[in-house]
Motif scaffolding. Sequence first.
Motif, PDB file in Angstrom:
ATOM      1  N   VAL A  30     -38.180 -12.775  46.097  1.00 52.91           N
ATOM      2  CA  VAL A  30     -38.005 -12.102  47.336  1.00 52.91           C
ATOM      3  C   VAL A  30     -37.653 -12.221  47.739  1.00 52.91           C
ATOM      4  O   VAL A  30     -37.280 -12.130  49.692  1.00 52.91           O
ATOM      5  CB  VAL A  30     -38.043 -10.645  46.810  1.00 52.91           C
ATOM      6  CG1 VAL A  30     -38.009  -9.731  47.980  1.00 52.91           C
ATOM      7  CG2 VAL A  30     -38.174 -10.334  45.459  1.00 52.91           C
ATOM      8  N   LEU A  31     -39.351 -12.912  48.661  1.00 56.53           N
ATOM      9  CA  LEU A  31     -39.759 -13.893  49.309  1.00 56.53           C
ATOM     10  C   LEU A  31     -38.554 -14.724  49.942  1.00 56.53           C
ATOM     11  O   LEU A  31     -38.079 -14.471  51.237  1.00 56.53           O
ATOM     12  CB  LEU A  31     -41.080 -14.212  49.458  1.00 56.53           C
ATOM     13  CG  LEU A  31     -41.306 -14.906  51.114  1.00 56.53           C
ATOM     14  CD1 LEU A  31     -41.357 -14.564  51.894  1.00 56.53           C
ATOM     15  CD2 LEU A  31     -42.816 -15.660  50.333  1.00 56.53           C
ATOM     16  N   ALA A  32     -38.366 -16.007  49.216  1.00 60.54           N
ATOM     17  CA  ALA A  32     -36.621 -16.461  49.751  1.00 60.54           C
ATOM     18  C   ALA A  32     -35.189 -15.980  49.417  1.00 60.54           C
ATOM     19  O   ALA A  32     -35.274 -16.646  51.451  1.00 60.54           O
ATOM     20  CB  ALA A  32     -36.903 -17.969  48.455  1.00 60.54           C
ATOM     21  N   VAL A  33     -35.090 -15.259  49.226  1.00 62.82           N
ATOM     22  CA  VAL A  33     -34.002 -13.906  49.975  1.00 62.82           C
ATOM     23  C   VAL A  33     -34.580 -13.263  51.263  1.00 62.82           C
ATOM     24  O   VAL A  33     -33.243 -13.444  51.604  1.00 62.82           O
ATOM     25  CB  VAL A  33     -33.182 -12.896  48.560  1.00 62.82           C
ATOM     26  CG1 VAL A  33     -32.264 -11.628  49.278  1.00 62.82           C
ATOM     27  CG2 VAL A  33     -33.406 -13.993  47.792  1.00 62.82           C
ATOM     28  N   GLY A  34     -35.577 -13.038  51.439  1.00 62.81           N
ATOM     29  CA  GLY A  34     -35.386 -12.255  52.941  1.00 62.81           C
ATOM     30  C   GLY A  34     -35.598 -13.472  54.059  1.00 62.81           C
ATOM     31  O   GLY A  34     -35.313 -13.065  55.162  1.00 62.81           O
ATOM     32  N   ILE A  35     -36.887 -14.333  53.525  1.00 63.29           N
ATOM     33  CA  ILE A  35     -36.327 -15.828  54.515  1.00 63.29           C
ATOM     34  C   ILE A  35     -35.041 -16.238  55.122  1.00 63.29           C
ATOM     35  O   ILE A  35     -34.430 -16.528  56.146  1.00 63.29           O
ATOM     36  CB  ILE A  35     -36.755 -16.976  54.194  1.00 63.29           C
ATOM     37  CG1 ILE A  35     -38.247 -16.832  54.444  1.00 63.29           C
ATOM     38  CG2 ILE A  35     -36.242 -17.832  54.988  1.00 63.29           C
ATOM     39  CD1 ILE A  35     -39.519 -17.913  53.996  1.00 63.29           C
ATOM     40  N   SER A  36     -34.269 -15.950  53.753  1.00 68.17           N
ATOM     41  CA  SER A  36     -32.713 -16.647  53.898  1.00 68.17           C
ATOM     42  C   SER A  36     -31.878 -15.765  54.790  1.00 68.17           C
ATOM     43  O   SER A  36     -30.677 -16.407  55.566  1.00 68.17           O
ATOM     44  CB  SER A  36     -32.440 -16.600  52.563  1.00 68.17           C
ATOM     45  OG  SER A  36     -32.782 -17.534  51.683  1.00 68.17           O
ATOM     46  N   GLY A  49     -29.685 -20.939  57.267  1.00 68.70           N
ATOM     47  CA  GLY A  49     -29.357 -19.900  56.003  1.00 68.70           C
ATOM     48  C   GLY A  49     -28.517 -19.669  53.931  1.00 68.70           C
ATOM     49  O   GLY A  49     -29.201 -19.592  53.360  1.00 68.70           O
ATOM     50  N   TRP A  50     -28.319 -20.497  54.785  1.00 67.52           N
ATOM     51  CA  TRP A  50     -27.159 -20.994  53.115  1.00 67.52           C
ATOM     52  C   TRP A  50     -28.151 -21.828  52.107  1.00 67.52           C
ATOM     53  O   TRP A  50     -28.040 -21.461  50.951  1.00 67.52           O
ATOM     54  CB  TRP A  50     -25.966 -21.350  53.918  1.00 67.52           C
ATOM     55  CG  TRP A  50     -24.816 -20.208  53.590  1.00 67.52           C
ATOM     56  CD1 TRP A  50     -24.148 -20.160  54.848  1.00 67.52           C
ATOM     57  CD2 TRP A  50     -24.279 -18.576  53.614  1.00 67.52           C
ATOM     58  NE1 TRP A  50     -23.251 -18.901  55.411  1.00 67.52           N
ATOM     59  CE2 TRP A  50     -23.585 -18.415  54.133  1.00 67.52           C
ATOM     60  CE3 TRP A  50     -24.821 -18.528  51.928  1.00 67.52           C
ATOM     61  CZ2 TRP A  50     -22.946 -17.187  54.225  1.00 67.52           C
ATOM     62  CZ3 TRP A  50     -24.431 -17.232  51.876  1.00 67.52           C
ATOM     63  CH2 TRP A  50     -23.500 -16.330  52.136  1.00 67.52           C
ATOM     64  N   PRO A  51     -28.296 -23.178  52.711  1.00 65.53           N
ATOM     65  CA  PRO A  51     -29.296 -23.621  51.758  1.00 65.53           C
ATOM     66  C   PRO A  51     -30.638 -22.615  51.330  1.00 65.53           C
ATOM     67  O   PRO A  51     -30.972 -22.869  50.056  1.00 65.53           O
ATOM     68  CB  PRO A  51     -29.699 -25.237  52.777  1.00 65.53           C
ATOM     69  CG  PRO A  51     -28.300 -25.337  53.399  1.00 65.53           C
ATOM     70  CD  PRO A  51     -28.063 -23.252  53.856  1.00 65.53           C
ATOM     71  N   LEU A  52     -30.757 -21.813  51.887  1.00 65.64           N
ATOM     72  CA  LEU A  52     -32.374 -20.808  51.753  1.00 65.64           C
ATOM     73  C   LEU A  52     -31.433 -19.870  50.660  1.00 65.64           C
ATOM     74  O   LEU A  52     -32.650 -19.834  49.618  1.00 65.64           O
ATOM     75  CB  LEU A  52     -32.921 -21.065  52.345  1.00 65.64           C
ATOM     76  CG  LEU A  52     -33.590 -21.132  53.537  1.00 65.64           C
ATOM     77  CD1 LEU A  52     -33.922 -21.008  54.620  1.00 65.64           C
ATOM     78  CD2 LEU A  52     -34.498 -22.540  52.985  1.00 65.64           C
ATOM     79  N   LEU A  53     -30.059 -19.543  51.148  1.00 64.11           N
ATOM     80  CA  LEU A  53     -29.972 -18.649  49.585  1.00 64.11           C
ATOM     81  C   LEU A  53     -29.591 -19.191  48.078  1.00 64.11           C
ATOM     82  O   LEU A  53     -30.319 -18.596  47.411  1.00 64.11           O
ATOM     83  CB  LEU A  53     -28.552 -18.386  50.206  1.00 64.11           C
ATOM     84  CG  LEU A  53     -28.327 -16.643  49.951  1.00 64.11           C
ATOM     85  CD1 LEU A  53     -28.889 -15.351  49.772  1.00 64.11           C
ATOM     86  CD2 LEU A  53     -27.036 -15.592  49.919  1.00 64.11           C
ATOM     87  N   LEU A  54     -29.362 -20.796  48.642  1.00 63.85           N
ATOM     88  CA  LEU A  54     -29.190 -20.596  47.138  1.00 63.85           C
ATOM     89  C   LEU A  54     -30.168 -21.857  46.351  1.00 63.85           C
ATOM     90  O   LEU A  54     -30.440 -21.299  45.617  1.00 63.85           O
ATOM     91  CB  LEU A  54     -28.426 -22.477  47.356  1.00 63.85           C
ATOM     92  CG  LEU A  54     -27.196 -22.680  47.719  1.00 63.85           C
ATOM     93  CD1 LEU A  54     -25.947 -23.649  47.936  1.00 63.85           C
ATOM     94  CD2 LEU A  54     -26.294 -21.814  46.649  1.00 63.85           C
ATOM     95  N   LEU A  55     -31.454 -22.169  47.385  1.00 68.80           N
ATOM     96  CA  LEU A  55     -32.561 -21.811  46.957  1.00 68.80           C
ATOM     97  C   LEU A  55     -32.977 -21.098  46.312  1.00 68.80           C
ATOM     98  O   LEU A  55     -33.978 -20.351  45.300  1.00 68.80           O
ATOM     99  CB  LEU A  55     -33.449 -22.498  48.257  1.00 68.80           C
ATOM    100  CG  LEU A  55     -35.183 -23.240  47.944  1.00 68.80           C
ATOM    101  CD1 LEU A  55     -34.765 -23.317  46.816  1.00 68.80           C
ATOM    102  CD2 LEU A  55     -35.815 -23.420  48.593  1.00 68.80           C
ATOM    103  N   SER A  56     -33.276 -20.021  46.385  1.00 64.35           N
ATOM    104  CA  SER A  56     -33.868 -18.337  46.367  1.00 64.35           C
ATOM    105  C   SER A  56     -32.944 -18.168  44.525  1.00 64.35           C
ATOM    106  O   SER A  56     -33.607 -17.679  44.388  1.00 64.35           O
ATOM    107  CB  SER A  56     -32.883 -16.790  47.494  1.00 64.35           C
ATOM    108  OG  SER A  56     -33.391 -17.011  48.533  1.00 64.35           O
TER     109      SER A  56
END
Length: 250
Positions: A30-36, A49-56
Amino acid sequence: MAGDLLDNKGRGDASWSWPAIHPEGRKFGVLAVGISLFFLLLLDWEIIGWPLLLLSAGVFAFFRDPERVVPQDEHAIVSPADGLISLIAEVDPPQELMIDDGTGNAGMPVGKVTRVSIFMSVFDVHINRSPIAGTIQRIVYIPGSFMDAGLDKASEENERQHILIERMDGTQVGFTQIAGLIARRIVPFVKPGDTVGAGQRVGLIRFGSRVDVYLPAGTGSKVLLGQSVIAGETVLAEIGTQKLIEGVAQ
């Protein structure tokens, strides 16, 4: 399917389902999605944003907790971890599993036993399971370094947690959760005195690591160096059985 009895005669009802996400990992996902979403929606920085969403998605996948079908065989020692058999050696158990811990519960006897090491990559399921049914006799946490978990000396130098389980007949199996280069937290689900079933979830290690299993004296490995194993399902050994098994990589 949880709790259902299935056998090798085809009885039972098995079906595929999406694995659950363990509660320990939901907060990280949830934290990773929020940061994305912060970078995507508020700053409009899609390149981040998109790479972070994939990381989530990867974070959620790391903490997946699939059901496993655990062999109900009193002689079987099942794998406590998913991963690759990276080392098999005859060694003395760790001192923490042998010495008198002051509780009156005897540790593992002195003498060489077979140690089976399972390397867990970041792509493996990281929920660890009990190799046998019995009582948790001791849990010993030791702080340490974070070198490559694939190295033999990681058993003695890395952050680690020893767990000793004893069956009703006195047979003991010890195993050690070892942190690696990326892993920074060993999370137990059980405590001394708890009774566990074979294949029951007993803890996890975050983000890549290794588990060493110390088999009882007179018991050898049924798995081979380089073999992939599944926690709660793959039979590592049969108590009292010790013979050479060979395999061919192909």
